[in-house]
Write an enzyme that holds these catalytic residues in place. Structure first.
Site, PDB file in Angstrom:
ATOM      1  N   ARG H 100      48.188  43.089  47.280  1.00  0.00           N
ATOM      2  CA  ARG H 100      47.967  41.998  46.061  1.00  0.00           C
ATOM      3  C   ARG H 100      46.763  42.007  45.420  1.00  0.00           C
ATOM      4  O   ARG H 100      46.717  41.738  44.220  1.00  0.00           O
ATOM      5  CB  ARG H 100      48.355  40.581  46.801  1.00  0.00           C
ATOM      6  CG  ARG H 100      49.761  40.360  47.516  1.00  0.00           C
ATOM      7  CD  ARG H 100      50.781  40.815  46.911  1.00  0.00           C
ATOM      8  NE  ARG H 100      52.039  40.431  47.314  1.00  0.00           N
ATOM      9  CZ  ARG H 100      52.660  41.442  48.051  1.00  0.00           C
ATOM     10  NH1 ARG H 100      52.301  42.644  48.475  1.00  0.00           N
ATOM     11  NH2 ARG H 100      53.914  41.252  48.804  1.00  0.00           N
ATOM     12  N   GLU H 103      46.973  44.945  43.106  1.00  0.00           N
ATOM     13  CA  GLU H 103      47.951  44.661  42.030  1.00  0.00           C
ATOM     14  C   GLU H 103      47.280  43.728  40.879  1.00  0.00           C
ATOM     15  O   GLU H 103      47.496  43.866  39.774  1.00  0.00           O
ATOM     16  CB  GLU H 103      49.187  43.795  42.785  1.00  0.00           C
ATOM     17  CG  GLU H 103      50.235  43.563  41.708  1.00  0.00           C
ATOM     18  CD  GLU H 103      51.518  42.989  42.276  1.00  0.00           C
ATOM     19  OE1 GLU H 103      52.430  43.631  42.515  1.00  0.00           O
ATOM     20  OE2 GLU H 103      51.428  41.658  42.497  1.00  0.00           O
ATOM     21  N   SER H 126      28.765  45.365  38.017  1.00  0.00           N
ATOM     22  CA  SER H 126      28.562  46.299  38.998  1.00  0.00           C
ATOM     23  C   SER H 126      29.288  45.904  40.420  1.00  0.00           C
ATOM     24  O   SER H 126      29.209  44.515  40.777  1.00  0.00           O
ATOM     25  CB  SER H 126      26.883  46.123  39.319  1.00  0.00           C
ATOM     26  OG  SER H 126      26.633  47.177  40.398  1.00  0.00           O
TER      27      SER H 126
END
Lengths: 160, 160, 160, 160, 160, 160, 160, 160, 160, 160
Positions: H100, H103, H126
């Protein structure tokens, strides 16, 4: 001269015969060239056999066993099956020397195909009915050159 | 004899010069061997140039332009840059002929490395300071054999 | 009976000849079996030729041109080069029918190797000196069975 | 005649039964053909079973145990589960013999699909309701040919 | 209610029929459910047909042509071939909805295999002799649940 | 009836609990259906737990320990962490049974998405708030059919 | 301030709406922050919508159409379907900024899982019932820091 | 509350320190939150350290050693090197929770880039000068939400 | 001296600005060194800008426009967005020159990490706060050597 | 100062010499810089040797053996073969420090090629006739910068 050795931890899927053969070679401190002379085969074929990429005949096994001081029964058991080729190397190769060979195929592949097709018609150069040989050449300026010769039977595509 | 041709729809990322050259070659119906003789280079180098894998010198461009009847300005524009090599082929190759060459590297890669290391020490065979040549041999039984020679300078690893 | 057709947008890297041939086939509404009879070759070879996977001889081109009503010059130009094989399909195949063939190799690959090695020794079954054929069988319960025969020359590994 | 053997270090993910069976086969020095005759199954099915790709019935286990001299309880425990197929081989295959089979699918996949669709309609040739067989043929010139037959039930796509 | 549409630039390898069908659907502003009722098939089958994953019978083509106002000849030409399945999607899927289905296979794959093997023996659930259906359920708390049913014929592995 | 077993050498990255559970199951010779009845969960959930893909509650652990005769402390230690899901299988799956499920997603993925979107709006079917069930059906001709039901909560995309 | 633009030739598979929206944005020279204020949504959601990763409601379409001066019918047609998410980016990302986010998942993935599991139990943080927000912070030394907040509903695994 | 544990057989390439630390944690039955409080660092940083993804200072090692009852010399030896980051996870992640997060990057990557570029100019956030934090929120309906905050220094591309 | 050119058909995903810039460069027949002097930046930065890998400031755009004779409005439109880096090259690179750089990272990656960690502590050398420069050296034997200098800010991992 | 160490479980395919050398280094608590001084080679070369990426001469082995207190025979056996380079790292690298170097090649690869081609003509910078060096620089604001220098012989492509 230095000798090629095998560190099994770097090649976990090589056959057991590779370990047996490389250890005996390291112990006797002989090069592939010397082994090849003894066995009567090309040194590349011998090296390929050590890496599980070429089949050993019963005579090869006998000579390797005698020359390298390996118990015949052990070597016969490990070496008399049919090679499970292609397991010695990940592709694309990360090893710089082998990568250069790979790069030759990558860059000149279609050029070879075009030239071979024009010379021989539709077909392939066999990698099975095939032999190969390595030579060293020193040019007049003292530079070393490696010459690799590939010789394969031409197989035309069948018409059906 | 049949001639190697190029179907651009199968090679969408080849340089424009490939289309220009292959079309002119098809029109003139000449082989790479004939072009090579005219240009004074090896036929594999010529084929590689057609596939965008080798650089053409100004003289090569002039000769190709003259011999193949391509407008000089066009060919010069398309061919005088530095080749963006490696784009002619997907690896692993699917083309059966090229796969056989790839398979030779896959199966004999470590054998070559071992033999070359023993012969030359730690280094590589260059694919840059490199030439290659293709020959046809007919054995006494009438079988055709393809002989590919690879000749590369030996480069020892620097010590630093 | 339905006929196999080609939707070019699904096969962007097939050669131009594929479009030409499939369009003519769709127009004439003939099956590969019918074309094969006309040309005097196996229907798989004909279909392979349509997908750019088999070479057409000058006679094949003449017959295809005549039978399918394609201008001879066009077909000759598109079809007389050397096939650039292997571009018709992505591996692993996603097409269910083709995947089943792939799965047979995946599951039975080593079984074939073991049986072939025991029957023939160390070597391969050629995919070049090779022919293949498809047949339909209806068993007593009315079920249809597809029979695919693969016939390849046995090539022993060279000893060198 | 040489026999196919298994070097476990090259196949780390095969089931335990593979080791048991191949060791017993090597000890008894029998071919798959001989085992197949004894068990009453096709030799490819037997080899597939050795590689964990086919299921053994209780009768198969009994016969294998008797013939190969393997303790029945051991073999039953190792062999009576459901095969976890597909683990014997990496795709694309690197082994030259298996690659040739893969190449046939790669090059002729769409040709098979087109011919099968025209002959049978929309569907697939099953790789499950499936059998296969290997034969050796010697032509009049003394050349050996391998014939592999694939026979699968035709499954039409359901309409829903 | 919103309707599923197709943006061709996101699906460059779908067949031409996909464009034709989705455009007509968008113009008529009908859902797959409505089309399915009209054609007399399941809405998943209809949607699959729009994505080039299911075959249309001549009657389906007639009904789609009538209902969606597509010229019959055009639709017949584009839709009467055999689907070249598997091209609509890259695996692993990036689309979140489709990924969830993929994840179900990834996480429960072996659980399904174990349960199915125990229930049916050695074999597979066919994805060809197969139908599927989608339903919507609202639980007592007002939450929506999607129910997908997969129904496939059990195919036992052949014994050979 | 045959039982699903686990050969650890084929699944080197499964959790230790998998070995413990499968060994106890094999010893007791019980099916997942029987275990499921005992534990009060679906048999797919139980099988998933055996493969490290579902969490066991303290009660599950107690019941499994009692029923399968596994020392409670051992099972608790191995099974009470949070599952590290997704490690039981390589994608694309090579196992034919699991591949068929994968193929369903590959071929019908976009059809499911289109139909679900039209039925539910923009969102996904959860694979977490999710249950699944397997059933066996025998049709009037005696053919067996596997029915897999997937039931997932519909999650609409948040608007933000 | 500079504005984010879209070069379609670098994103060939984005939906048509991306081109329409980015062109209008470039013409009006407005930032995502400004558009977001106008539409009443988060600027990340707006940017996601521009890249085809978030759905636009009819009101969003109206406001975007008004504010950016895009013909309503055009935008409605292009934007009212269901997003085909996941196509905007190749993974692993090559773009340095996006790679850093990917690297965070790669390096801290299991740490997040461990902490979340301990805090919430067995489940996942939804990426669907999900919102995200970006803020800029200037520390006392004048350094800029980016703060990205991810907020997702916790979904426990169903017990079945 | 349940605790995150480590099953080494599922993570063969984690450093030895991971085993040492997780075993001590399991023995003492403490959460990352408790350890974090003791050591004075964020719980995500502690968890990352357990997975070999963050460096421990000599003080961290002292405190971990004291609190978890690990011999100081052992922990120091195993933990004082420089982390070899990135080895804890395969990408794309198969674990649903981690997927997840992945994604989110896949779907919103370009949206983040566009918004960050407009807010900060050309540069990156960063992942090194970086901290992260996890929080739990219960909304008024009793639903749990996970909040992950990423805070990274903005690094502008150098002009050279 | 020869000049680097761009063949767009070989780089289909480069931004439009690449075509514009390379065409103007080819027309004016200037090297990157000359352009760099004119613009006041390093020649590698200029070349990177041509390949869409570095950002151009308004001054850079003005100078490039003036020097190369490109209409300012065109160049500004194409070049003033934020670069979408990483699209110019497929990894692993097939181009021999670029592969050598890749190989240096592959072979010496861990050596650099070890040496840098010992010299600087736990952190990375930034590729963002970064500059690079290329020089040519001729040794006393007349051999040419390429010197590439990489200079990046050291970023220590944050402690949190 | 901290020292770089090796955790073998994270690098299962490194040669045995890596374990031997890193253990001795950890025991003696010396940095690569100190070892380099002792052996008379660059510290990157020494580190590369530790990772199996550079060859040790007999003198190097002698000095390493003396300085690190390793039995000479052991080190000689493990270290005197030819390095099997490229096995220390997976590409793309996941380690953040090494990834930054990889990213430099990815982003600036074509820029380097263009600049080098213009400076040197058609050829490559050798990674074999090659040395490299790392330096630390502190700027006036106290920031640390890492400087990596790559120096490789220019190899022009052969004309043939």
């Amino acid at each position: 001269m230095s000798l090629a050795t095998l560190d099994v931890s770097q090649h976990p899927v090589l056959p057991q015969s590779s370990t047996t053969l490389f250890e005996a070679k390291a112990k006797k401190k002989v090069s592939f060239e010397e082994i090849a002379k003894e066995v009567g085969r090309d040194e590349v074929a011998i090296a390929a056999m050590f890496y599980g990429q070429a089949r050993a005949s019963p005579e090869d096994i006998q000579k390797l066993s005698d020359y390298l001081g390996i118990e015949h029964a052990t070597l016969e058991k490990q070496l008399s099956g049919f090679p499970d080729r292609g397991k010695s190397i990940e592709m694309p190769p990360k090893e710089p020397l082998i990568y250069r060979l790979y790069e030759i195929v990558q860059n000149y592949g279609y050029a070879y195909k075009a030239v071979l097709n024009e010379k021989f018609g539709d077909g392939i150069m066999s990698a099975i009915s095939f032999s190969t040989h390595v030579e060293k050449e020193i040019d007049k300026d003292g530079n070393a050159w490696a010459i690799i010769t590939l010789r394969g039977k031409w197989l035309p595509f069948s018409r059906f």
